[in-house]
Design an enzyme around this catalytic site. Structure first.
Site, PDB file in Angstrom:
ATOM      1  N   CYS A   1      -2.613   8.775   3.122  1.00 55.94           N
ATOM      2  CA  CYS A   1      -2.315   8.206   1.810  1.00 55.94           C
ATOM      3  C   CYS A   1      -3.453   8.457   0.836  1.00 55.94           C
ATOM      4  CB  CYS A   1      -2.075   6.716   1.946  1.00 55.94           C
ATOM      5  SG  CYS A   1      -3.433   5.856   2.746  1.00 55.94           S
TER       6      CYS A   1
ATOM      7  N   GLU B   1       0.883  -1.176   0.000  1.00 53.29           N
ATOM      8  CA  GLU B   1       0.000   0.000   0.000  1.00 53.29           C
ATOM      9  C   GLU B   1       0.912   1.214   0.000  1.00 53.29           C
ATOM     10  OE1 GLU B   1      -3.115  -0.102  -0.261  1.00 53.29           O
ATOM     11  OE2 GLU B   1      -3.568  -2.180   0.222  1.00 53.29           O
TER      12      GLU B   1
END
Ligand code: NAP
Length: 680
Positions: free
Chosen positions: A297, A258
């Site tokens: 993010c 990720e």
């Protein structure tokens, strides 16, 4: 000021940092508050403890046992979350930010626990998909199943979510039946360490199922093998260097990544100034720029608006940013706290310089902004900064440079295709949001940009009161994205659990498959006892227990009575000529629902007993029409059993209706709740 030594938890003992440890500073005051790290990480001890002690203990539990464990763990943390809030202020986060990290992490664990109870069996094997018929006679069939990997899951986490980042990986890992070694980012590892201590002190987890390494990992990754998983969250650069380690490649160690991502938010062509969508868009952009000081993010990095709306968006977003109080995160009036560290602040400024080559800063000045209740020169403060890129087609940095802070760039688009092309220039993102009230725009975006995004978030006046926000990964939905975002996927309910399991195609006879899955399937052995299965408690029922009923003739009078009684006078049941013109029917036929009712009349045992309720049926198929004069009979077989509460469980019965020639005419799965012998 006491400097806290942040320990690691390795092979059952807490290990302090050594002289090589790194200092960790408070994001707001700049003072050293903790130290973490060791010169040497005992990889052998970590792996042995996980694989020899933790893994067998976890695998001995069923999915439901592990789900109950996760729920208990989440509730334990819930009662102690104030400690985590108090510590998290030092990371620069506000109370609102804590809700995302701490409460979000606990909530994620609860959802995964609940999914485990509802969507996984109370057994050791997860069944993936249906039975595959591999032979004409049905004596050789196939079934995909998943079992836990037998190594260890290594979780390497980013600094920005010290609690959520750990729990969103830990919950699926433990539910799968794998032990975890958590390596938090050093800058905020003191929050993670406190959370790990709580989980270990709870006594809920089997020994060896959770270990913690604070500081660096040394050569640990060189010791991993083919049954291990690395689940990484962090920057694309770190991911690249870790995932290309020869040992991981050689052993095909699963690497879930990720990474950072240049997420876009598109203002729909219809959402012009003055519409509810325009205001909603501004609210979402403002929230994404300021929450966690933009260190998310999923934060919006690229604001893509119709060219004619760009000035209005700049004005409206700037107005909201101007009202945002920057300062001490402990002060409830503060809208945006500090970045996590001075190094992070400098990194953001470097990235801003790169963006500045292609875009003009239209809001926010890092050299001149007010900080409330804290010393601006000591803490890692920055103002929110909005850039405008006038020529996004010619630009490259605005599409590939992540300033991991309160920074976003607005750019104009000509038409929807252009907007999607710009969004896709992120080369793969975690999320894009589209604010539009036009469902056709939504469909076009899914077709044109879905392949570049792990999640597409549409919002408008209809959903805005309940929508969960552009930046919130939800445990029910997958989180991850292609390409630049890492190519990984997490969460998504049970999907996220499967990253820690091996899918195996199992082929064999129906009895072999039934023994593997714990579920009856056609062709497997059935058992008929003297007592009706409805007289047996949940515990006494065995998989394969079967009742074969007597036959019942279906009469024309039954069909007419059913039609009159229910009002279902569809021509296929009432008009012989019309029914014959239909390619499916030989003439008038019985209602499917009449057959189901007759089936119940044939198999039900009427007296009060362990069967408490019929809660539904699944997978109903009518295979062959039944005409007046045909006789039907029923096979009722226990297919699966799933405990549900302390007093009853769900029994899934395979029901097969056959006619006088033994041809199947209908089948379905009936669900009943059956009492246990004794409350558990
Ligand atoms: P980072 O510098 O890439 O670090 C991530 C993790 O990797 C940290 O735990 C770090 O530990 C560790 N690490 C670094 N070098 C390592 C090595 N050689 N061996 C083993 N571990 C190593 O990222 P970050 O600064 O913590 O986080 C910010 C980045 O994460 C941003 O780019 C953001 O977009 C991304 N992020 C992505 C997601 C997502 O879900 N996609 C979520 C959050 C953040 P140390 O701290 O000890 O160096």
């Amino acid at each position: 000021m006491i400097v806290q030594n942040i320990q690691s938890f390795i092979a059952g003992s807490w290990t302090p940092p050594d002289s090589s440890a790194r200092d960790i500073r408070d994001a707001v005051t700049g003072e050293v508050i903790a130290r973490a790290g060791r010169d040497h990480v005992d990889s052998g001890a970590l792996i042995d403890h996980a694989v020899q002690v933790g893994a067998p203990a976890l695998r001995a539990l069923t999915f439901h046992d592990r789900a109950r464990m996760l729920k208990a763990l989440a509730l334990y943390l819930q009662d102690r979350k104030q400690v985590l809030y108090d510590l998290s202020f030092s990371t620069g986060a506000t109370q609102k930010d804590h809700l995302i990290d701490v409460d979000g992490g606990i909530g994620t664990m609860l959802v995964i626990a609940s999914k485990g109870r509802r969507e996984m069996p109370d057994g050791h094997v997860y069944i993936d998909g249906g039975v595959e018929q591999l032979s004409r006679g049905g004596s050789f069939v196939g079934q995909h199943v998943c079992t836990p990997l037998q190594g260890v899951a290594v979780h390497i986490n980013a600094f920005n979510f010290p609690v959520w980042g750990m729990l969103e990986k830990l919950a699926p890992t433990l539910l799968a039946g794998m032990p975890a070694i958590v390596k938090p980012a050093t800058t905020t590892c003191y929050v993670t360490e406190a959370c790990v201590r709580m989980m270990l002190e709870s006594g809920i987890l089997p020994d060896g199922s959770l270990q913690l390494v604070t500081g660096g990992l040394g050569d640990f990754l060189d010791h991993l093998g083919p049954q291990d998983v690395v689940s990484f969250t962090g920057s694309a650069d770190t991911a690249f260097s870790l995932r290309s380690a020869p040992n991981l490649l050689r052993n095909s160690v699963r690497f879930v990544a990720e990474q950072d991502s240049l997420n876009a938010s598109i203002l729909g062509p219809d959402a012009v100034a003055g519409t509810p969508e325009f205001d909603l868009f501004v609210t979402e952009v403002h929230r994404e720029m300021t929450t966690k000081a933009g260190q998310k993010c999923t934060a919006i990095r690229r604001i893509i608006a119709p060219r004619a709306q760009v000035d209005a968006v700049i004005a409206a977003v700037s107005e909201r940013l101007r009202e945002t109080v920057i300062g001490d995160p402990r002060d409830p009036a503060t809208g945006m706290g500090a970045l996590v560290s001075d190094a992070q602040r400098r990194d953001v400024l470097d990235k801003c310089a790169t963006l500045g080559a292609e875009a003009e800063r239209v809001f926010g000045d890092p050299d001149e902004f007010a900080v409330h209740g804290a010393n601006a020169t000591k803490g890692a403060f920055l103002p929110p900064m909005l850039y405008h890129c006038a020529d996004p087609d010619a630009a490259s940095h605005v599409h590939d440079t992540e300033a991991f802070g309160p920074v976003a760039t607005i750019m104009g688009y000509r038409d929807l295709n252009h907007a999607m092309a710009l969004a896709n220039r992120g080369q793969g993102s975690l999320v894009a949001s589209i604010v539009t009230h036009d469902p056709q725009v939504a469909r076009d975006v899914v077709l044109g940009a879905g392949a570049y995004h792990g999640r597409l978030y549409f919002n408008n006046r209809d959903s805005m009161a309940e929508a969960t926000g552009h930046g919130s990964p939800l445990p029910h939905m997958v989180h991850g994205g292609p390409g630049r975002a890492g190519g990984g996927e997490e969460l998504g309910g049970v999907r996220g659990v499967l990253h820690y399991m091996q899918r195996t195609a199992v082929q064999g006879s129906p009895d072999v498959i039934a023994a593997v899955t714990g579920q009856w399937l056609p062709g497997a052995t059935t058992t008929e006892g003297p007592a009706h299965p409805f007289r047996r408690s949940f515990d006494a029922l065995r998989i394969g227990d079967t009742l074969h009923t007597a036959e019942r003739e279906v009469k024309l009078a039954d069909i007419e009575h059913f039609a009159d009684f229910t009002g279902d006078t569809f021509y296929a049941h009432m008009d012989d000529d019309a029914a014959r013109r239909n390619p499916f029917f030989p003439g008038r036929v019985a209602h499917g629902y009449l057959l189901l009712s007759f089936a119940a009349g044939l198999f039900v045992d009427p007296d009060e007993g362990p069967v408490l309720a019929n809660t539904g049926l699944d997978n109903l198929r009518f295979q062959k029409p039944v005409s007046a004069g045909d006789r039907i009979k029923v096979q009722l077989t226990v297919k699966a059993k799933t405990p549900r509460t302390d007093t009853y469980g769900e029994v899934r019965w395979q029901v097969i209706l056959r006619n006088q020639d033994d041809d199947p005419v209908a089948d379905y799965e009936l669900l009943t709740m059956n009492a246990y012998e004794q409350a558990r």
